[in-house]
Design a protein around this motif. Sequence first.
Motif, PDB file in Angstrom:
ATOM      1  N   THR A 109       0.496  -1.652   0.310  1.00 43.83           N
ATOM      2  CA  THR A 109      -0.278   0.179   0.419  1.00 43.83           C
ATOM      3  C   THR A 109       1.034   1.145   0.505  1.00 43.83           C
ATOM      4  O   THR A 109       1.428   1.151   1.445  1.00 43.83           O
ATOM      5  N   GLN A 128       0.364   5.638   0.272  1.00 43.70           N
ATOM      6  CA  GLN A 128      -0.608   6.786  -0.208  1.00 43.70           C
ATOM      7  C   GLN A 128      -0.114   7.584   0.115  1.00 43.70           C
ATOM      8  O   GLN A 128       0.648   7.867   0.708  1.00 43.70           O
ATOM      9  N   GLU A 140      -2.711  -1.217  -3.270  1.00 43.80           N
ATOM     10  CA  GLU A 140      -3.239  -0.377  -3.197  1.00 43.80           C
ATOM     11  C   GLU A 140      -2.840   1.167  -3.116  1.00 43.80           C
ATOM     12  O   GLU A 140      -1.259   1.199  -2.440  1.00 43.80           O
ATOM     13  N   ARG A 145      -3.072   4.780  -3.383  1.00 41.55           N
ATOM     14  CA  ARG A 145      -4.293   6.120  -3.050  1.00 41.55           C
ATOM     15  C   ARG A 145      -3.827   7.129  -3.292  1.00 41.55           C
ATOM     16  O   ARG A 145      -2.222   7.526  -2.604  1.00 41.55           O
ATOM     17  N   LEU A 168      -3.687  -3.744  -8.609  1.00 37.75           N
ATOM     18  CA  LEU A 168      -3.604  -3.337  -7.858  1.00 37.75           C
ATOM     19  C   LEU A 168      -5.401  -3.438  -7.323  1.00 37.75           C
ATOM     20  O   LEU A 168      -5.992  -4.416  -8.452  1.00 37.75           O
ATOM     21  N   ARG A 179      -6.941  -1.957  -5.284  1.00 41.34           N
ATOM     22  CA  ARG A 179      -8.113  -0.722  -4.293  1.00 41.34           C
ATOM     23  C   ARG A 179      -7.117   0.407  -5.439  1.00 41.34           C
ATOM     24  O   ARG A 179      -5.885   0.610  -5.228  1.00 41.34           O
ATOM     25  N   ASP A 220      -7.308   4.960  -5.134  1.00 37.65           N
ATOM     26  CA  ASP A 220      -7.992   6.092  -5.029  1.00 37.65           C
ATOM     27  C   ASP A 220      -7.451   7.271  -5.420  1.00 37.65           C
ATOM     28  O   ASP A 220      -5.918   7.819  -5.339  1.00 37.65           O
TER      29      ASP A 220
END
Length: 167
Positions: free
Chosen positions: A59, A61, A83, A85, A108, A110, A112
């Motif tokens: 992940t 972000q 993920e 973001r 991926l 997720r 965002d």
Amino acid sequence: YLNAIRVWVSSPAADAVDDVWSELCAARCQRLWWWSIHIVRIDARFDAVVKQHWQRFRTLQFVMCTFDDAGIEAVAYCENLVELRICSATTKLTDAQVMTLVSMLRKLDRLDLRSSLAADVSVATFAAMGSLPHLERIALQFNGFFGDADRAAVFASAAQRAKNGAR
């Protein structure tokens, strides 16, 4: 992720960014899977960190970060991400940058990109997002130009993916 190391980097001084990246490279954290970065310029300097840890990241972000093409290439190098973001990007992601991410980050589930897309992002790029083989959740809110044709492209490619049994 159980036993995963989570790291937050928020608003380091401009002259300290290289030190932050160097420290992370030196740490050799085997479980550095989740990384949240706030208000940082993501550029070629980020590449050194990615080259050290790319296999580990699950992940990433980014909040209120600034991206250039080299930074996007570095993020796209993290092929094991599930993920991603990018929220409220200071410089909005162009069509080419988004396509780079979508074409490289095929694991991926997720994605965002709230309030982070430039107005030049094409219907074809939205269709490519919907075709990600594992995609379960996509967030595109607060991108004012995201219209019916874009939405239809995401849904159509996701429906085709489901029909083909790509999961």
